[in-house]
Design a protein around this motif. Structure first.
Motif, PDB file in Angstrom:
ATOM      1  N   GLY A   1       0.796  -1.227   0.000  1.00 13.18           N
ATOM      2  CA  GLY A   1       0.000   0.000   0.000  1.00 13.18           C
ATOM      3  C   GLY A   1       0.822   1.266   0.000  1.00 13.18           C
ATOM      4  N   SER A   2       2.131   1.140  -0.089  1.00 11.76           N
ATOM      5  CA  SER A   2       3.004   2.321  -0.064  1.00 11.76           C
ATOM      6  C   SER A   2       3.332   2.799  -1.474  1.00 11.76           C
ATOM      7  N   PHE A   3       3.776   4.043  -1.553  1.00  5.37           N
ATOM      8  CA  PHE A   3       4.224   4.630  -2.817  1.00  5.37           C
ATOM      9  C   PHE A   3       5.745   4.768  -2.850  1.00  5.37           C
ATOM     10  N   ARG A   4       6.343   5.024  -1.701  1.00  9.01           N
ATOM     11  CA  ARG A   4       7.791   5.195  -1.570  1.00  9.01           C
ATOM     12  C   ARG A   4       8.296   6.339  -2.460  1.00  9.01           C
ATOM     13  N   PRO A   5       7.832   7.545  -2.194  1.00 14.21           N
ATOM     14  CA  PRO A   5       8.111   8.687  -3.071  1.00 14.21           C
ATOM     15  C   PRO A   5       9.585   9.031  -3.249  1.00 14.21           C
ATOM     16  N   MET A   6      10.394   8.813  -2.226  1.00 12.49           N
ATOM     17  CA  MET A   6      11.805   9.184  -2.301  1.00 12.49           C
ATOM     18  C   MET A   6      12.685   8.063  -2.847  1.00 12.49           C
ATOM     19  N   GLN A   7      12.094   6.914  -3.093  1.00 12.20           N
ATOM     20  CA  GLN A   7      12.858   5.796  -3.642  1.00 12.20           C
ATOM     21  C   GLN A   7      13.195   6.095  -5.096  1.00 12.20           C
ATOM     22  N   HIS A   8      14.377   5.683  -5.503  1.00  9.99           N
ATOM     23  CA  HIS A   8      14.769   5.884  -6.892  1.00  9.99           C
ATOM     24  C   HIS A   8      13.934   5.002  -7.801  1.00  9.99           C
ATOM     25  N   LEU A   9      13.603   5.539  -8.950  1.00  7.37           N
ATOM     26  CA  LEU A   9      12.802   4.830  -9.945  1.00  7.37           C
ATOM     27  C   LEU A   9      13.676   3.808 -10.655  1.00  7.37           C
ATOM     28  N   SER A  10      13.201   2.593 -10.747  1.00  5.92           N
ATOM     29  CA  SER A  10      13.959   1.576 -11.478  1.00  5.92           C
ATOM     30  C   SER A  10      13.634   1.693 -12.969  1.00  5.92           C
ATOM     31  N   ARG A  11      14.465   1.104 -13.773  1.00  9.94           N
ATOM     32  CA  ARG A  11      14.212   1.123 -15.220  1.00  9.94           C
ATOM     33  C   ARG A  11      12.913   0.402 -15.550  1.00  9.94           C
ATOM     34  N   SER A  12      12.610  -0.672 -14.841  1.00 15.55           N
ATOM     35  CA  SER A  12      11.359  -1.384 -15.117  1.00 15.55           C
ATOM     36  C   SER A  12      10.152  -0.544 -14.715  1.00 15.55           C
ATOM     37  N   GLU A  13      10.261   0.212 -13.621  1.00 14.17           N
ATOM     38  CA  GLU A  13       9.168   1.117 -13.238  1.00 14.17           C
ATOM     39  C   GLU A  13       9.032   2.245 -14.257  1.00 14.17           C
ATOM     40  N   ALA A  14      10.158   2.745 -14.749  1.00 17.65           N
ATOM     41  CA  ALA A  14      10.120   3.779 -15.788  1.00 17.65           C
ATOM     42  C   ALA A  14       9.439   3.240 -17.035  1.00 17.65           C
ATOM     43  N   ALA A  15       9.770   2.013 -17.410  1.00 18.01           N
ATOM     44  CA  ALA A  15       9.143   1.401 -18.588  1.00 18.01           C
ATOM     45  C   ALA A  15       7.645   1.256 -18.388  1.00 18.01           C
ATOM     46  N   ALA A  16       7.220   0.873 -17.189  1.00 21.62           N
ATOM     47  CA  ALA A  16       5.787   0.738 -16.905  1.00 21.62           C
ATOM     48  C   ALA A  16       5.083   2.089 -16.999  1.00 21.62           C
ATOM     49  N   LEU A  17       5.691   3.135 -16.449  1.00 23.94           N
ATOM     50  CA  LEU A  17       5.103   4.479 -16.540  1.00 23.94           C
ATOM     51  C   LEU A  17       4.995   4.940 -17.991  1.00 23.94           C
ATOM     52  N   ILE A  18       6.049   4.713 -18.744  1.00 27.10           N
ATOM     53  CA  ILE A  18       6.064   5.124 -20.156  1.00 27.10           C
ATOM     54  C   ILE A  18       5.027   4.327 -20.946  1.00 27.10           C
ATOM     55  N   PHE A  19       4.894   3.042 -20.654  1.00 27.08           N
ATOM     56  CA  PHE A  19       3.875   2.216 -21.308  1.00 27.08           C
ATOM     57  C   PHE A  19       2.480   2.768 -21.003  1.00 27.08           C
ATOM     58  N   ARG A  20       2.222   3.075 -19.729  1.00 24.74           N
ATOM     59  CA  ARG A  20       0.898   3.593 -19.344  1.00 24.74           C
ATOM     60  C   ARG A  20       0.635   4.955 -19.957  1.00 24.74           C
ATOM     61  N   LEU A  21       1.659   5.800 -20.029  1.00 22.57           N
ATOM     62  CA  LEU A  21       1.499   7.107 -20.665  1.00 22.57           C
ATOM     63  C   LEU A  21       1.177   6.930 -22.141  1.00 22.57           C
ATOM     64  N   ASN A  22       1.889   6.045 -22.794  1.00 25.34           N
ATOM     65  CA  ASN A  22       1.638   5.774 -24.210  1.00 25.34           C
ATOM     66  C   ASN A  22       0.209   5.255 -24.409  1.00 25.34           C
ATOM     67  N   LYS A  23      -0.251   4.386 -23.524  1.00 24.56           N
ATOM     68  CA  LYS A  23      -1.605   3.844 -23.593  1.00 24.56           C
ATOM     69  C   LYS A  23      -2.636   4.971 -23.418  1.00 24.56           C
ATOM     70  N   LEU A  24      -2.395   5.871 -22.473  1.00 20.65           N
ATOM     71  CA  LEU A  24      -3.297   7.007 -22.263  1.00 20.65           C
ATOM     72  C   LEU A  24      -3.358   7.875 -23.514  1.00 20.65           C
ATOM     73  N   ILE A  25      -2.222   8.117 -24.128  1.00 26.12           N
ATOM     74  CA  ILE A  25      -2.178   8.910 -25.359  1.00 26.12           C
ATOM     75  C   ILE A  25      -3.016   8.235 -26.445  1.00 26.12           C
ATOM     76  N   GLN A  26      -2.882   6.929 -26.573  1.00 20.78           N
ATOM     77  CA  GLN A  26      -3.658   6.187 -27.581  1.00 20.78           C
ATOM     78  C   GLN A  26      -5.156   6.290 -27.307  1.00 20.78           C
ATOM     79  N   VAL A  27      -5.554   6.141 -26.057  1.00 20.29           N
ATOM     80  CA  VAL A  27      -6.972   6.233 -25.687  1.00 20.29           C
ATOM     81  C   VAL A  27      -7.502   7.637 -25.978  1.00 20.29           C
ATOM     82  N   MET A  28      -6.728   8.660 -25.627  1.00 24.31           N
ATOM     83  CA  MET A  28      -7.148  10.044 -25.884  1.00 24.31           C
ATOM     84  C   MET A  28      -7.257  10.301 -27.384  1.00 24.31           C
ATOM     85  N   ASP A  29      -6.331   9.766 -28.177  1.00 26.62           N
ATOM     86  CA  ASP A  29      -6.394   9.916 -29.633  1.00 26.62           C
ATOM     87  C   ASP A  29      -7.632   9.228 -30.200  1.00 26.62           C
TER      88      ASP A  29
END
Length: 174
Positions: free
Chosen positions: A129-157
């Motif tokens: 249930g935590s977010f861990r805001p000060m933890q460094h972002l891993s490359r896999s977490e970055a990839a997940a964020l970028i994937f979700r952002l790309n998906k949002l862009i596609q849905v908005m388009d």
């Protein structure tokens, strides 16, 4: 088998910003704007992306005219950058009543953005249930964020395309 160092699985502020700028297809060649950061040189590989990100209000830096391009990006910093992009393509904020167990640890400058991205299910936190805001972002977490952002862009388009098609159909029937 030798595992890579823990630093190899993390991502810097410059790398994350460059990935977002490239995903958004921002032209980095025509931007003559200055980024204003003392720690970003024009000959750095990421300088064009940083300039473009500043120009399009995706990033703001760390204060004192520093961007800290080689510093590892934290989860709350990444959330702020992603939220800045999301606001450009989806101006209506959507917050979630769901809160992380460590919500009070999120810096004031990122609280609203973390809530917005939670409402869009772009960030989900950890199983505890935590977010861990000060933890460094891993490359896999970055990839997940970028994937979700790309998906949002596609849905908005797709929504925009549907709205244009419905408007055109409506116009034909009047």
């Amino acid at each position: 088998m030798k595992l890579a160092s823990s630093h190899a699985v993390l991502i810097t502020r410059a790398e994350f910003t460059a990935l977002i700028v490239r995903l958004m297809g921002v032209d980095t060649t025509v931007n003559e704007q200055q980024h204003g950061f003392q720690d970003v040189n024009d000959d750095d590989w990421f300088a064009p992306e940083i300039k473009a990100a500043v120009h399009h209000e995706m990033v703001q830096g760390m204060g004192n005219r520093k961007f800290a391009p080689h510093a590892l990006v934290t989860r709350e910093q990444a959330s702020k950058i992603i939220a800045n992009v999301v606001r450009k393509i989806r101006p209506e904020p959507l917050t979630s009543p769901r809160a992380f167990t460590d919500q009070t640890d999120v810096s004031d400058w990122a609280k609203e953005e973390v809530q917005e991205l939670t409402g869009l299910y772009m960030i989900t936190g950890y199983e505890d249930g935590s977010f861990r805001p000060m933890q460094h972002l891993s490359r896999s977490e970055a990839a997940a964020l970028i994937f979700r952002l790309n998906k949002l862009i596609q849905v908005m388009d797709e929504k925009r395309t549907d709205q244009v098609e419905k408007a055109s159909a409506f116009d034909r029937h009047i």
